[in-house]
Every structure is written in C-alpha cells, then in structure tokens.
Write a protein that holds these residues in place. Structure first.
Motif, PDB file in Angstrom:
ATOM      1  N   GLY A   1      36.046  50.032  32.285  1.00 43.20           N
ATOM      2  CA  GLY A   1      37.371  50.462  32.726  1.00 43.20           C
ATOM      3  C   GLY A   1      38.353  50.552  31.571  1.00 43.20           C
TER       4      GLY A   1
ATOM      5  N   ILE B   1      29.773  50.725  38.826  1.00 38.73           N
ATOM      6  CA  ILE B   1      29.488  50.031  40.091  1.00 38.73           C
ATOM      7  C   ILE B   1      28.006  49.704  40.259  1.00 38.73           C
ATOM      8  CG2 ILE B   1      29.152  52.053  41.606  1.00 38.73           C
ATOM      9  CD1 ILE B   1      31.453  49.358  42.710  1.00 38.73           C
TER      10      ILE B   1
ATOM     11  N   LEU C   1      37.027  45.691  44.766  1.00 41.67           N
ATOM     12  CA  LEU C   1      36.031  46.703  45.144  1.00 41.67           C
ATOM     13  C   LEU C   1      35.159  46.256  46.315  1.00 41.67           C
ATOM     14  CD1 LEU C   1      34.749  48.280  41.802  1.00 41.67           C
ATOM     15  CD2 LEU C   1      35.898  49.447  43.694  1.00 41.67           C
TER      16      LEU C   1
ATOM     17  N   ALA D   1      42.018  46.641  35.446  1.00 44.20           N
ATOM     18  CA  ALA D   1      40.564  46.744  35.634  1.00 44.20           C
ATOM     19  C   ALA D   1      40.037  45.538  36.397  1.00 44.20           C
ATOM     20  CB  ALA D   1      39.862  46.871  34.284  1.00 44.20           C
TER      21      ALA D   1
ATOM     22  N   GLN E   1      31.593  46.111  33.817  1.00 44.13           N
ATOM     23  CA  GLN E   1      32.424  46.988  34.639  1.00 44.13           C
ATOM     24  C   GLN E   1      33.870  47.000  34.163  1.00 44.13           C
ATOM     25  OE1 GLN E   1      30.671  45.984  38.835  1.00 44.13           O
ATOM     26  NE2 GLN E   1      32.115  47.663  39.046  1.00 44.13           N
ATOM     27  N   ILE E   2      34.398  45.832  33.889  1.00 43.32           N
ATOM     28  CA  ILE E   2      35.789  45.744  33.426  1.00 43.32           C
ATOM     29  C   ILE E   2      35.918  46.370  32.045  1.00 43.32           C
ATOM     30  CG2 ILE E   2      37.613  44.127  32.747  1.00 43.32           C
ATOM     31  CD1 ILE E   2      36.592  42.304  35.079  1.00 43.32           C
TER      32      ILE E   2
ATOM     33  N   VAL F   1      36.024  51.555  35.845  1.00 40.75           N
ATOM     34  CA  VAL F   1      35.458  50.412  36.567  1.00 40.75           C
ATOM     35  C   VAL F   1      34.488  50.900  37.644  1.00 40.75           C
ATOM     36  CG1 VAL F   1      35.986  48.482  38.127  1.00 40.75           C
ATOM     37  CG2 VAL F   1      37.448  48.907  36.139  1.00 40.75           C
ATOM     38  N   LYS F   2      34.919  51.915  38.363  1.00 41.56           N
ATOM     39  CA  LYS F   2      34.094  52.452  39.459  1.00 41.56           C
ATOM     40  C   LYS F   2      32.799  53.061  38.937  1.00 41.56           C
ATOM     41  CE  LYS F   2      34.365  53.767  44.005  1.00 41.56           C
ATOM     42  NZ  LYS F   2      33.102  54.428  44.158  1.00 41.56           N
TER      43      LYS F   2
ATOM     44  N   CYS G   1      41.060  45.807  40.071  1.00 40.59           N
ATOM     45  CA  CYS G   1      40.208  46.802  40.720  1.00 40.59           C
ATOM     46  C   CYS G   1      38.819  46.229  40.982  1.00 40.59           C
ATOM     47  CB  CYS G   1      40.117  48.051  39.853  1.00 40.59           C
ATOM     48  SG  CYS G   1      39.082  49.357  40.544  1.00 40.59           S
ATOM     49  N   TYR G   2      38.238  45.582  39.979  1.00 36.28           N
ATOM     50  CA  TYR G   2      36.886  45.027  40.136  1.00 36.28           C
ATOM     51  C   TYR G   2      36.822  44.028  41.296  1.00 36.28           C
ATOM     52  CZ  TYR G   2      32.795  42.182  39.461  1.00 36.28           C
ATOM     53  OH  TYR G   2      31.625  41.494  39.700  1.00 36.28           O
TER      54      TYR G   2
ATOM     55  N   PRO H   1      29.994  41.916  35.826  1.00 36.08           N
ATOM     56  CA  PRO H   1      31.442  42.147  35.933  1.00 36.08           C
ATOM     57  C   PRO H   1      32.102  42.425  34.578  1.00 36.08           C
ATOM     58  CG  PRO H   1      30.902  39.850  36.448  1.00 36.08           C
ATOM     59  CD  PRO H   1      29.614  40.583  36.320  1.00 36.08           C
TER      60      PRO H   1
END
Length: 196
Positions: free
Chosen positions: A122, A110, A164, A157, A118-119, A106-107, A160-161, A115
């Motif tokens: 992850g 960035i 962040l 994930a 990103q997920i 996920v990071k 976390c997203y 979104p």
C-alpha cells in the motif's frame, strides 16, 4: 468501485506530477512524463515486487492514457495557472491520489497472508510514483526531506488492512479518508518528521 478509485487516483496524481514539472519549468514532454510517472509509477513498482509482469499499467493502458491526457490538459496555460496559484488545491489533489493508491495497493496484496507485505505494498503504491517523479525532476524525494506524507500513507494502509476483514468498500473508504485528513492537517499545522 476498484476501477473508479484507480481512475480517480490516476487523475489526481497526473495533476500533481504535471504541476511539479510546471514548477520546474519543464516543457510539455517533461511535464507529461512527470504526470505519467507519478500516476502509474507506484503501481509499476508494486507489480514488479509481487511478480505481476508486465505491470498492470502496461496490460491495461487506460490508466497511462488517462494520465497522459490529464497531463496535457493541465499543461494548458490558464488551467495550470489556476491550479498553481492555490497551494491547498494541490495538497488536496495529491492527498486524494495518495489515499486512493495506498488502499488499492493494500487490496492488491489480498492474496498474501502477510500483513506486513500488504501494508508495505500500500505504501509503495502510494508514494512510489512521487519518488520516481522527484528523481526525474532532479529533486530530493519529498518524502525523505519534508512533509508528513509516507507516515500518512502507512497509517491509512494499516487502517485499510485491519478493516478489510469487515468490508472491502468500508476499508478502502476509511483508509482514503484517514490519509486525506492527515495530509490536510499536516499542511494546516505544518507537521513534519524530525530532521537532522
């Protein structure tokens, strides 16, 4: 913190992958390849998806070298027997690896504003190495036939997203914690997705 987490995930997944090779009665090379693949495979897939070439596993071989070293250590008979006799230890080790690689995936996305991407990165980072491992071991990928696994990665994930924007470290720790707890609960209460 990012480097330490990735090393922790590498060690956890190298152990997990090596033990799949041990249970499949592979030789030292086979178990080491499975340990290495599990540890860096998801990150390689992620990097190829976002155009990082060569993938980080090749640019920074410390992860691959750690995975190889851990796999060789785990292959030593007394160590592999001790790990192999405790299913809960294997589940915990694998859950930590899944959590760590999911949040680092996920990071890694960035810089993208999407979104979903990103997920997705992850989840791919978390489960990709295990899928490759199972294919190399000539097994159906475990995430498609059993275990509450990819869903745990997806939930972690997402956690976390969404955190962040508050704090990077808190987001990563929360994501890892959610995944580890979900995996342990799934193992304890036999959670599975519906099957055909």
């Amino acid at each position: 913190m990012y480097f330490i987490l990735e090393l922790l995930g590498t060690v956890a997944f190298a152990i997990s992958g090596t033990m799949v090779g041990v249970q499949a009665h592979m030789d030292m090379l086979g178990t080491t390849v499975l340990g290495l693949t599990t540890a860096v495979g998801g990150g390689v897939i992620r990097d190829l998806l976002i155009g990082v070439t060569p993938p980080a596993a090749f640019q920074q071989p410390v992860y691959a070298l750690v995975a190889i070293a851990v796999s060789l250590i785990v292959f030593i008979p007394p160590i592999r027997k001790r790990i192999n006799t405790n299913a809960m230890i294997l589940i915990l080790i694998d859950a930590v690896g899944l959590g760590v690689f999911t949040v680092t995936g996920v990071k890694s996305g960035i810089t993208f504003t999407n979104p979903f991407l990103q997920i997705f990165l992850g989840v791919v980072t978390g489960v990709g190495g295990g899928v490759l491992r199972d294919m190399f071991a000539m097994q159906k990928p475990a995430i498609f036939v059993r275990h509450f696994y990819a869903i745990a990665s997806l939930i972690g994930a997402a956690v976390c997203y969404f955190l962040l924007s508050v704090n990077d470290n808190a987001a990563m720790i929360a994501g890892i914690s959610v995944i580890v707890v979900l995996r342990i609960l799934a193992a304890a209460f036999k959670w599975h997705l519906p099957k055909t």
